[in-house]
Write a protein that holds these residues in place. Structure first.
Motif, PDB file in Angstrom:
ATOM      1  N   TRP A  70       0.593  -5.637   1.945  1.00  0.00           N
ATOM      2  CA  TRP A  70       1.543  -5.297   3.024  1.00  0.00           C
ATOM      3  C   TRP A  70       1.462  -3.807   3.272  1.00  0.00           C
ATOM      4  O   TRP A  70       1.583  -3.009   2.357  1.00  0.00           O
ATOM      5  CB  TRP A  70       2.950  -5.697   2.601  1.00  0.00           C
ATOM      6  CG  TRP A  70       4.036  -5.435   3.607  1.00  0.00           C
ATOM      7  CD1 TRP A  70       4.575  -4.233   3.971  1.00  0.00           C
ATOM      8  CD2 TRP A  70       4.742  -6.423   4.378  1.00  0.00           C
ATOM      9  NE1 TRP A  70       5.559  -4.399   4.908  1.00  0.00           N
ATOM     10  CE2 TRP A  70       5.679  -5.736   5.174  1.00  0.00           C
ATOM     11  CE3 TRP A  70       4.657  -7.812   4.440  1.00  0.00           C
ATOM     12  CZ2 TRP A  70       6.547  -6.395   6.038  1.00  0.00           C
ATOM     13  CZ3 TRP A  70       5.519  -8.470   5.310  1.00  0.00           C
ATOM     14  CH2 TRP A  70       6.448  -7.778   6.096  1.00  0.00           C
ATOM     15  N   ASN A  71       1.248  -3.419   4.515  1.00  0.00           N
ATOM     16  CA  ASN A  71       1.162  -2.008   4.877  1.00  0.00           C
ATOM     17  C   ASN A  71       2.088  -1.724   6.047  1.00  0.00           C
ATOM     18  O   ASN A  71       1.874  -2.224   7.151  1.00  0.00           O
ATOM     19  CB  ASN A  71      -0.295  -1.650   5.233  1.00  0.00           C
ATOM     20  CG  ASN A  71      -0.491  -0.146   5.382  1.00  0.00           C
ATOM     21  OD1 ASN A  71       0.462   0.615   5.433  1.00  0.00           O
ATOM     22  ND2 ASN A  71      -1.741   0.273   5.460  1.00  0.00           N
ATOM     23  N   ILE A 100      -5.617  -9.641  12.734  1.00  0.00           N
ATOM     24  CA  ILE A 100      -5.785  -9.040  11.409  1.00  0.00           C
ATOM     25  C   ILE A 100      -6.913  -9.768  10.688  1.00  0.00           C
ATOM     26  O   ILE A 100      -6.841 -10.982  10.468  1.00  0.00           O
ATOM     27  CB  ILE A 100      -4.484  -9.143  10.596  1.00  0.00           C
ATOM     28  CG1 ILE A 100      -3.344  -8.405  11.303  1.00  0.00           C
ATOM     29  CG2 ILE A 100      -4.688  -8.594   9.182  1.00  0.00           C
ATOM     30  CD1 ILE A 100      -1.983  -8.648  10.680  1.00  0.00           C
ATOM     31  N   THR A 123       0.929  -4.448   8.948  1.00  0.00           N
ATOM     32  CA  THR A 123      -0.148  -5.421   8.767  1.00  0.00           C
ATOM     33  C   THR A 123      -0.050  -5.998   7.361  1.00  0.00           C
ATOM     34  O   THR A 123       0.107  -5.261   6.393  1.00  0.00           O
ATOM     35  CB  THR A 123      -1.528  -4.776   8.970  1.00  0.00           C
ATOM     36  OG1 THR A 123      -1.686  -3.675   8.068  1.00  0.00           O
ATOM     37  CG2 THR A 123      -1.667  -4.271  10.397  1.00  0.00           C
ATOM     38  N   GLY A 152      -0.007  -0.016   8.942  1.00  0.00           N
ATOM     39  CA  GLY A 152      -1.374  -0.539   8.910  1.00  0.00           C
ATOM     40  C   GLY A 152      -2.176  -0.218  10.154  1.00  0.00           C
ATOM     41  O   GLY A 152      -3.397  -0.246  10.139  1.00  0.00           O
ATOM     42  N   LYS A 199       0.828  -1.191   0.000  1.00  0.00           N
ATOM     43  CA  LYS A 199       0.000   0.000   0.000  1.00  0.00           C
ATOM     44  C   LYS A 199       0.868   1.249   0.000  1.00  0.00           C
ATOM     45  O   LYS A 199       1.836   1.361   0.737  1.00  0.00           O
ATOM     46  CB  LYS A 199      -0.903   0.018   1.233  1.00  0.00           C
ATOM     47  CG  LYS A 199      -1.861   1.192   1.272  1.00  0.00           C
ATOM     48  CD  LYS A 199      -2.778   1.089   2.480  1.00  0.00           C
ATOM     49  CE  LYS A 199      -3.735   2.259   2.538  1.00  0.00           C
ATOM     50  NZ  LYS A 199      -4.638   2.177   3.713  1.00  0.00           N
ATOM     51  N   THR A 205       2.834  -9.487  10.925  1.00  0.00           N
ATOM     52  CA  THR A 205       2.880  -8.183  11.588  1.00  0.00           C
ATOM     53  C   THR A 205       4.223  -7.994  12.259  1.00  0.00           C
ATOM     54  O   THR A 205       4.943  -8.968  12.506  1.00  0.00           O
ATOM     55  CB  THR A 205       1.763  -8.074  12.648  1.00  0.00           C
ATOM     56  OG1 THR A 205       1.676  -6.716  13.106  1.00  0.00           O
ATOM     57  CG2 THR A 205       2.043  -8.974  13.836  1.00  0.00           C
TER      58      THR A 205
END
Length: 286
Positions: A171-172, A88, A159, A175, A51, A101
């Motif tokens: 994948w962030n 999550i 996250t 997150g 992201k 994470t």
């Protein structure tokens, strides 16, 4: 598929268990060697769908909910380890096969002051439908290895989730957020006991918090703390006055004794230190 080589990046708490004597004593502080941040490619392999980095994420899993430590701040004292669960919830047409994470403090994962990776190699995922699952991982934080005072406050939470058919993942780096706080302590003592009605009652106390640099508790100075009173038989406290904590977190004020009841100090907390109420001190007014 998760690349198992990532387990070489261990959490601080696990690494500390392998240290003894002088080596363990020297671990905390700015000279610690920071672990390398895991990346989407190192965890899941293949092409990353990250992201905010320009990738087209139309086919990637969608993360709908993240909960860290049950939605509560993470509070640590000076010695005890704390294990925190990160949940999550994600969905994909093929379902969700795995999640990932880690917690990090700083501007970017690459330049982070410190990071804490999960205890498990694979997430524990429970499906709520054919497309959606909630996956859980835990991270263990050791205040004598992972933390120094400058790390109190806001942390970022990576996250990530992988599709069950391993076709894609998301994948962030940012997150979610959580707060890691220095545990607080607060005590109270009202004298004299008993006291004559209309006479002066002196109420003292100390506000302190965990010092992750020394592994001891130290006074928290220049903080606003409320003195509260609950009359005997009443259901709730009311604020009488507000006092600033002084040297070594000391609190002191005087009031006129009017009726039997309970006295306590109440601290609202800060971004780095949790709110706390002292235990009550009952005073008999004659």
């Amino acid at each position: 598929m998760r690349i198992r080589a990532t387990v070489a990046v261990v959490s601080g708490a696990l690494a500390l268990s392998a240290l003894t004597g002088a080596a363990a004593q020297a671990a905390p502080g700015p000279d610690r060697e920071r672990p390398a941040p895991p990346t989407a490619q190192s965890v899941f392999g293949g092409k990353a769908t990250v992201k905010g980095q320009g990738f087209k994420a139309a086919a990637a899993p969608k993360i709908s909910k993240v909960t860290v430590n049950g939605g509560k701040d993470i509070v640590l004292g000076t010695t005890k380890l704390k294990t925190v669960t990160v949940s999550i919830t994600a969905s994909h047409a093929s379902g969700i096969g795995d999640a990932y994470t880690y917690l990090w403090h700083g501007s970017t994962p690459e330049t982070a002051d410190w990071l804490i990776v999960p205890n498990e190699e694979y997430a524990s995922c429970k499906a709520s439908s054919a497309t959606t699952s909630t996956c859980k991982l835990t991270v263990t934080i050791d205040p004598q290895w992972d933390l120094v005072n400058d790390l109190a406050g806001s942390w970022n939470v990576v996250t990530a989730a992988q599709a069950a058919d391993e076709s894609d993942f998301v994948w962030n780096d940012k997150g979610a957020k959580t707060r890691v706080q220095r545990a607080s302590r607060l005590d109270v003592n009202a004298t004299p006991e008993p006291v004559k009605k209309g006479k002066t009652l002196t109420v003292k106390g100390t506000l302190s918090r965990a010092n992750w640099d020394t592994w001891k508790y130290a006074g928290y100075t220049k903080q606003s703390v409320k003195l509260q009173f609950k009359k005997k038989g009443a259901a709730s406290y009311s604020t009488v006055k507000t006092v600033k904590s002084g040297t070594k977190g000391a609190l002191k004020t005087t009031v006129k004794a009017a009726s039997d009841g309970y006295w306590r100090w109440s601290f609202a907390g800060t971004s780095t230190t949790p709110a706390i109420n002292s235990k009550a001190d009952f005073v008999d007014v004659k």
